[in-house]
Motif scaffolding. Structure first.
Motif, PDB file in Angstrom:
ATOM      1  N   GLN A 186      32.229 -11.388   5.847  1.00 36.82           N
ATOM      2  CA  GLN A 186      33.136 -12.116   4.963  1.00 36.82           C
ATOM      3  C   GLN A 186      32.463 -13.333   4.334  1.00 36.82           C
ATOM      4  O   GLN A 186      32.960 -13.877   3.351  1.00 36.82           O
ATOM      5  N   GLY A 187      31.360 -13.792   4.936  1.00 35.98           N
ATOM      6  CA  GLY A 187      30.608 -14.907   4.377  1.00 35.98           C
ATOM      7  C   GLY A 187      30.946 -16.238   5.025  1.00 35.98           C
ATOM      8  O   GLY A 187      31.546 -16.311   6.098  1.00 35.98           O
ATOM      9  N   ASP A 188      30.560 -17.311   4.344  1.00 36.76           N
ATOM     10  CA  ASP A 188      30.839 -18.661   4.821  1.00 36.76           C
ATOM     11  C   ASP A 188      32.271 -19.048   4.462  1.00 36.76           C
ATOM     12  O   ASP A 188      32.841 -18.555   3.484  1.00 36.76           O
ATOM     13  N   VAL A 189      32.842 -19.958   5.253  1.00 31.40           N
ATOM     14  CA  VAL A 189      34.220 -20.400   5.030  1.00 31.40           C
ATOM     15  C   VAL A 189      34.229 -21.889   4.685  1.00 31.40           C
ATOM     16  O   VAL A 189      33.720 -22.712   5.456  1.00 31.40           O
ATOM     17  N   ASP A 190      34.784 -22.213   3.542  1.00 31.24           N
ATOM     18  CA  ASP A 190      34.975 -23.608   3.139  1.00 31.24           C
ATOM     19  C   ASP A 190      36.365 -24.055   3.562  1.00 31.24           C
ATOM     20  O   ASP A 190      37.354 -23.373   3.284  1.00 31.24           O
ATOM     21  N   GLN A 194      33.169 -12.359  14.367  1.00 34.02           N
ATOM     22  CA  GLN A 194      31.904 -12.920  14.834  1.00 34.02           C
ATOM     23  C   GLN A 194      31.540 -14.048  13.876  1.00 34.02           C
ATOM     24  O   GLN A 194      31.740 -13.932  12.669  1.00 34.02           O
ATOM     25  N   PHE A 195      30.992 -15.139  14.395  1.00 30.99           N
ATOM     26  CA  PHE A 195      30.771 -16.312  13.562  1.00 30.99           C
ATOM     27  C   PHE A 195      29.545 -17.088  14.031  1.00 30.99           C
ATOM     28  O   PHE A 195      29.058 -16.912  15.153  1.00 30.99           O
ATOM     29  N   THR A 196      29.060 -17.947  13.145  1.00 33.95           N
ATOM     30  CA  THR A 196      28.014 -18.915  13.481  1.00 33.95           C
ATOM     31  C   THR A 196      28.646 -20.294  13.422  1.00 33.95           C
ATOM     32  O   THR A 196      29.159 -20.702  12.370  1.00 33.95           O
ATOM     33  N   LEU A 197      28.623 -21.003  14.539  1.00 30.35           N
ATOM     34  CA  LEU A 197      29.281 -22.300  14.649  1.00 30.35           C
ATOM     35  C   LEU A 197      28.254 -23.410  14.495  1.00 30.35           C
ATOM     36  O   LEU A 197      27.359 -23.565  15.319  1.00 30.35           O
ATOM     37  N   GLY A 198      28.380 -24.173  13.403  1.00 25.52           N
ATOM     38  CA  GLY A 198      27.499 -25.304  13.162  1.00 25.52           C
ATOM     39  C   GLY A 198      28.161 -26.603  13.591  1.00 25.52           C
ATOM     40  O   GLY A 198      29.306 -26.618  14.053  1.00 25.52           O
ATOM     41  N   PRO A 199      27.483 -27.737  13.418  1.00 25.57           N
ATOM     42  CA  PRO A 199      28.062 -29.020  13.829  1.00 25.57           C
ATOM     43  C   PRO A 199      29.283 -29.425  13.018  1.00 25.57           C
ATOM     44  O   PRO A 199      30.156 -30.135  13.515  1.00 25.57           O
ATOM     45  N   ASP A 200      29.368 -28.981  11.758  1.00 27.18           N
ATOM     46  CA  ASP A 200      30.463 -29.410  10.898  1.00 27.18           C
ATOM     47  C   ASP A 200      31.226 -28.268  10.243  1.00 27.18           C
ATOM     48  O   ASP A 200      32.199 -28.512   9.526  1.00 27.18           O
ATOM     49  N   SER A 201      30.796 -27.038  10.452  1.00 23.18           N
ATOM     50  CA  SER A 201      31.433 -25.935   9.734  1.00 23.18           C
ATOM     51  C   SER A 201      31.182 -24.609  10.440  1.00 23.18           C
ATOM     52  O   SER A 201      30.370 -24.529  11.372  1.00 23.18           O
ATOM     53  N   VAL A 202      31.890 -23.592   9.962  1.00 26.83           N
ATOM     54  CA  VAL A 202      31.705 -22.228  10.437  1.00 26.83           C
ATOM     55  C   VAL A 202      31.093 -21.421   9.300  1.00 26.83           C
ATOM     56  O   VAL A 202      31.546 -21.507   8.157  1.00 26.83           O
ATOM     57  N   SER A 203      30.056 -20.664   9.604  1.00 26.86           N
ATOM     58  CA  SER A 203      29.402 -19.877   8.563  1.00 26.86           C
ATOM     59  C   SER A 203      29.196 -18.448   9.035  1.00 26.86           C
ATOM     60  O   SER A 203      29.364 -18.128  10.210  1.00 26.86           O
ATOM     61  N   ASP A 204      28.834 -17.609   8.081  1.00 24.35           N
ATOM     62  CA  ASP A 204      28.457 -16.219   8.354  1.00 24.35           C
ATOM     63  C   ASP A 204      29.489 -15.508   9.232  1.00 24.35           C
ATOM     64  O   ASP A 204      29.172 -14.985  10.295  1.00 24.35           O
ATOM     65  N   VAL A 205      30.734 -15.462   8.752  1.00 27.82           N
ATOM     66  CA  VAL A 205      31.817 -14.833   9.500  1.00 27.82           C
ATOM     67  C   VAL A 205      31.867 -13.341   9.174  1.00 27.82           C
ATOM     68  O   VAL A 205      31.811 -12.942   8.009  1.00 27.82           O
TER      69      VAL A 205
END
Length: 270
Positions: free
Chosen positions: A114-118, A248-259
């Protein structure tokens, strides 16, 4: 006279048990009158495999009344059908409606990127919804949705959507859909939610991958995603049509990406 193969029927994104999810008819080829075949399949969605090799697949998707363009549920059913034949690698490209989406097999379930989430806070008059918790959020993984936490599971279950008030709320916030959620859920779900989209042409969706991705982004912003795993389960609670989705997701310090979002696809017996 050439006979087109009969479709295989799948139940996609269903929770454990005999009910829920979406039924999809998978046609092994895209020959003949596709609309007539989709209509005659008895399924609310028909997906036709135009071409396939180990690295990817091209699909066309139809409802009983017209060509849909693209469908995550249709893609998941087609991938499960081809994977059962040993025809795919674990990472593939899925082509639908002129777009290419990445798919991956993870723990026996296919997920689509689904990509990155803003995500950002948004001010809104939420009184038409009823009791809510905290801030409203605008979340977008390509399409902006309004995400709102409700008081509890009982409130989520008894909410009665009204197309006009939801549409007005979406217009006021510059969004196209509404997601209501609450923590936890049946079958050990991490979160329960419902998804509405009268501006998109439906009142409520029973299984929405993109809208679940948006919710995952909000959960990350709220600090509610697990740090010991990169996957969660969501229980989508449309009355009479429950679904279960995996993200499934990548959890960064300020955002969630690559969902990535998907779930199980179970072949139904004829």
């Amino acid at each position: 006279m050439k006979v087109t193969p009969a479709p295989a029927h799948y139940r996609v994104l269903s929770p454990p048990g005999p009910e829920g999810g979406k039924t999809v008819a998978v046609f092994p080829s895209a020959l003949g009158d596709l609309q007539a075949q989709a209509t005659g399949s008895g399924a609310p969605l028909g997906v036709f495999i135009e071409s396939a090799d180990v690295t990817g697949v091209s699909l066309r998707v139809f409802t009983p009344t017209g060509e849909k363009g693209s469908s995550d549920s249709g893609a998941l059913a087609a991938l499960a059908f081809l994977q059962a034949q040993g025809a795919l690698l674990d990472v593939v490209d899925v082509r639908m409606d002129g777009e290419v989406v990445a798919g991956q097999l993870c723990g026996g379930e296919w997920l689509l990127r689904q990509g990155d989430v803003d995500v950002r806070e948004v001010e809104a008059d939420l009184s038409p919804i009823g009791p809510t918790v905290g801030t409203a959020w605008l979340a977008s993984a390509g399409r902006p949705n309004l995400v709102v936490e409700v008081a509890d599971a009982a409130m989520l279950e008894r909410f009665t959507p009204d197309a006009e008030s939801i549409s007005a709320l979406n217009r006021a916030t510059g969004t196209t859909g509404l997601i209501l959620f609450t923590p936890g859920g049946p079958n050990r779900a991490d979160v329960s939610f419902r998804a509405f989209g009268p501006l998109k042409g439906f009142l409520e969706d029973g299984a929405s991958s993109n809208m679940f991705a948006c919710l995952v982004g909000v959960l990350g912003t709220l600090g509610r995603l697990p740090t010991t795993t990169n996957m969660i389960r969501g229980a989508q609670r449309m009355p009479g049509a429950p679904s279960r989705l995996t993200a499934q997701f990548t959890l960064g310090p300020d955002s969630v990406s690559d969902v990535w979002v998907g779930g199980r696809a179970e072949r139904l017996e004829p």
